[in-house]
Write an enzyme that holds these catalytic residues in place. Sequence first.
Site, PDB file in Angstrom:
ATOM      1  N   GLY A  13       0.779  -1.236   0.000  1.00 53.33           N
ATOM      2  CA  GLY A  13       0.000   0.000   0.000  1.00 53.33           C
ATOM      3  C   GLY A  13       0.810   1.285   0.000  1.00 53.33           C
ATOM      4  O   GLY A  13       0.335   2.305   0.492  1.00 53.33           O
ATOM      5  N   SER A  14       2.007   1.271  -0.583  1.00 48.66           N
ATOM      6  CA  SER A  14       2.748   2.541  -0.614  1.00 48.66           C
ATOM      7  C   SER A  14       2.052   3.553  -1.527  1.00 48.66           C
ATOM      8  O   SER A  14       2.091   4.758  -1.259  1.00 48.66           O
ATOM      9  CB  SER A  14       4.208   2.324  -1.044  1.00 48.66           C
ATOM     10  OG  SER A  14       4.291   1.984  -2.405  1.00 48.66           O
ATOM     11  N   ASN A  15       1.401   3.073  -2.577  1.00 48.74           N
ATOM     12  CA  ASN A  15       0.629   4.012  -3.413  1.00 48.74           C
ATOM     13  C   ASN A  15      -0.585   4.551  -2.658  1.00 48.74           C
ATOM     14  O   ASN A  15      -0.909   5.734  -2.775  1.00 48.74           O
ATOM     15  CB  ASN A  15       0.193   3.336  -4.717  1.00 48.74           C
ATOM     16  CG  ASN A  15       1.285   3.374  -5.760  1.00 48.74           C
ATOM     17  OD1 ASN A  15       1.598   4.437  -6.304  1.00 48.74           O
ATOM     18  ND2 ASN A  15       1.908   2.241  -6.021  1.00 48.74           N
ATOM     19  N   ARG A  65     -15.936 -15.396  -9.093  1.00 47.71           N
ATOM     20  CA  ARG A  65     -15.471 -14.088  -9.595  1.00 47.71           C
ATOM     21  C   ARG A  65     -16.615 -13.063  -9.611  1.00 47.71           C
ATOM     22  O   ARG A  65     -16.462 -11.929  -9.170  1.00 47.71           O
ATOM     23  CB  ARG A  65     -14.871 -14.260 -10.997  1.00 47.71           C
ATOM     24  CG  ARG A  65     -14.351 -12.980 -11.600  1.00 47.71           C
ATOM     25  CD  ARG A  65     -13.501 -13.230 -12.815  1.00 47.71           C
ATOM     26  NE  ARG A  65     -12.187 -13.743 -12.482  1.00 47.71           N
ATOM     27  CZ  ARG A  65     -11.162 -12.986 -12.071  1.00 47.71           C
ATOM     28  NH1 ARG A  65     -11.311 -11.686 -11.943  1.00 47.71           N
ATOM     29  NH2 ARG A  65     -10.001 -13.519 -11.792  1.00 47.71           N
ATOM     30  N   MET A  90      -4.380  -6.574  -7.407  1.00 52.62           N
ATOM     31  CA  MET A  90      -3.926  -7.571  -8.374  1.00 52.62           C
ATOM     32  C   MET A  90      -5.047  -8.473  -8.878  1.00 52.62           C
ATOM     33  O   MET A  90      -4.942  -9.696  -8.859  1.00 52.62           O
ATOM     34  CB  MET A  90      -2.791  -8.416  -7.760  1.00 52.62           C
ATOM     35  CG  MET A  90      -1.646  -7.588  -7.196  1.00 52.62           C
ATOM     36  SD  MET A  90      -0.931  -6.442  -8.386  1.00 52.62           S
ATOM     37  CE  MET A  90       0.227  -7.524  -9.201  1.00 52.62           C
ATOM     38  N   HIS A 109      -0.044   1.398 -13.131  1.00 51.81           N
ATOM     39  CA  HIS A 109       0.696   0.223 -13.588  1.00 51.81           C
ATOM     40  C   HIS A 109       2.180   0.581 -13.707  1.00 51.81           C
ATOM     41  O   HIS A 109       2.514   1.625 -14.281  1.00 51.81           O
ATOM     42  CB  HIS A 109       0.152  -0.258 -14.944  1.00 51.81           C
ATOM     43  CG  HIS A 109       0.877  -1.463 -15.441  1.00 51.81           C
ATOM     44  ND1 HIS A 109       0.729  -2.703 -14.850  1.00 51.81           N
ATOM     45  CD2 HIS A 109       1.802  -1.610 -16.417  1.00 51.81           C
ATOM     46  CE1 HIS A 109       1.517  -3.567 -15.469  1.00 51.81           C
ATOM     47  NE2 HIS A 109       2.191  -2.931 -16.417  1.00 51.81           N
ATOM     48  N   ASP A 141     -10.545  -0.522 -18.253  1.00 47.93           N
ATOM     49  CA  ASP A 141     -11.603  -1.150 -19.047  1.00 47.93           C
ATOM     50  C   ASP A 141     -11.537  -2.656 -18.835  1.00 47.93           C
ATOM     51  O   ASP A 141     -10.882  -3.128 -17.893  1.00 47.93           O
ATOM     52  CB  ASP A 141     -11.530  -0.714 -20.522  1.00 47.93           C
ATOM     53  CG  ASP A 141     -10.289  -1.244 -21.222  1.00 47.93           C
ATOM     54  OD1 ASP A 141      -9.564  -2.084 -20.638  1.00 47.93           O
ATOM     55  OD2 ASP A 141     -10.038  -0.832 -22.367  1.00 47.93           O
ATOM     56  N   VAL A 144      -6.818  -6.314 -19.537  1.00 54.22           N
ATOM     57  CA  VAL A 144      -5.753  -6.091 -18.544  1.00 54.22           C
ATOM     58  C   VAL A 144      -4.880  -4.896 -18.929  1.00 54.22           C
ATOM     59  O   VAL A 144      -4.326  -4.850 -20.035  1.00 54.22           O
ATOM     60  CB  VAL A 144      -4.846  -7.354 -18.452  1.00 54.22           C
ATOM     61  CG1 VAL A 144      -3.716  -7.129 -17.458  1.00 54.22           C
ATOM     62  CG2 VAL A 144      -5.664  -8.558 -18.061  1.00 54.22           C
ATOM     63  N   ASP A 145      -4.752  -3.924 -18.033  1.00 56.56           N
ATOM     64  CA  ASP A 145      -3.825  -2.794 -18.202  1.00 56.56           C
ATOM     65  C   ASP A 145      -3.974  -2.151 -19.579  1.00 56.56           C
ATOM     66  O   ASP A 145      -2.989  -1.910 -20.283  1.00 56.56           O
ATOM     67  CB  ASP A 145      -2.368  -3.260 -17.979  1.00 56.56           C
ATOM     68  CG  ASP A 145      -2.169  -3.812 -16.577  1.00 56.56           C
ATOM     69  OD1 ASP A 145      -2.838  -3.339 -15.641  1.00 56.56           O
ATOM     70  OD2 ASP A 145      -1.362  -4.740 -16.419  1.00 56.56           O
TER      71      ASP A 145
HETATM   72  C1  GRF Z   1       2.974  -0.878  -7.603  1.00 55.39           C
HETATM   73  O1  GRF Z   1       4.193  -0.966  -8.309  1.00 55.39           O
HETATM   74  C2  GRF Z   1       1.817  -0.781  -8.552  1.00 55.39           C
HETATM   75  O2  GRF Z   1       2.094  -0.049  -9.695  1.00 55.39           O
HETATM   76  C3  GRF Z   1       1.622  -2.237  -8.898  1.00 55.39           C
HETATM   77  O3  GRF Z   1       1.802  -2.917  -7.694  1.00 55.39           O
HETATM   78  C4  GRF Z   1       2.673  -2.169  -6.867  1.00 55.39           C
HETATM   79  C5  GRF Z   1       1.965  -1.939  -5.574  1.00 55.39           C
HETATM   80  O4  GRF Z   1       2.766  -1.338  -4.633  1.00 55.39           O
HETATM   81  N1  GRF Z   1       0.367  -2.464  -9.572  1.00 55.39           N
HETATM   82  P1  GRF Z   1       2.147  -0.737  -3.303  1.00 55.39           P
HETATM   83  O5  GRF Z   1       1.286  -1.820  -2.672  1.00 55.39           O
HETATM   84  O6  GRF Z   1       1.350   0.478  -3.666  1.00 55.39           O
HETATM   85  O7  GRF Z   1       3.335  -0.423  -2.445  1.00 55.39           O
END
Ligand code: GRF
Length: 224
Positions: A13-15, A65, A90, A109, A141, A144-145
């Site tokens: 979860g760093s993002n 799903r 993911m 991504h 959409d 994938v990506d």
């Molecule tokens: C990031 O590199 C994001 O782009 C990818 O998975 C990673 C997640 O990192 N889809 P974090 O959990 O946000 O640290």
Amino acid sequence: MALQLAVCVSGGGSNLQSLIDAVEDGRLDADIRLVFSNRPGAGGLDRAKRHGIPSLALSHKEFSRQAFDRAMADAIAEAGADTVALAGFMRLLTPAFLKRFPDRVVNIHPALLPAFPGADGQGDAAAYGVTLAGCTVHFVDEKVDHGPIIIQAAVPAYPGEGRDALQPRILELEHRVFPQALQWLSQGRLELRGRHVALRGAGTRPTLDAQGGFMVHPPLEPGF
Ligand code: GRF
């Protein structure tokens, strides 16, 4: 108007943290209504708790799903969110999920799409031997990506460098472009034109940083 945001995570979860920080210091006009995870042990859930943000984990292993996506969409809607940020989430979302939040699901991504989609963009780019790697924020959409691109940032990749060397360089920029892209969405400045995303009031020159070695387009605005 502030984004009513749900952030979905599968990992550390760093993002997510970069979004929380941007909200807390006033750069991102958003109310994070829910942090959702498909992995009950995801580190992102602890970050949510530390910041007093409601969180929910549902293990995808316990659902089909379709049922999982329905439960996830219900939880997001019940939390009062209308916009979904996938921050290291993911899983591929079903069309039924996307219909609940049309043009309001955004993903980060860690590669310069359309190169290296999938679970290990950084590793695939390093193994391929690219000299420029990077990250992409895009609308989601059904593929994938694949959805329309909002912003991309490029960093150098060096010969012999593996995933572990490249990943932090990309991640540092992920933490800048994701809050920026969501702030543009919050400001109502993103206009979808087929595969293209027009940014109203954008500067014309990409953000370049010779020292840190990166390029971002559209340009980042002050604070990001
Ligand atoms: C990031 O590199 C994001 O782009 C990818 O998975 C990673 C997640 O990192 N889809 P974090 O959990 O946000 O640290």
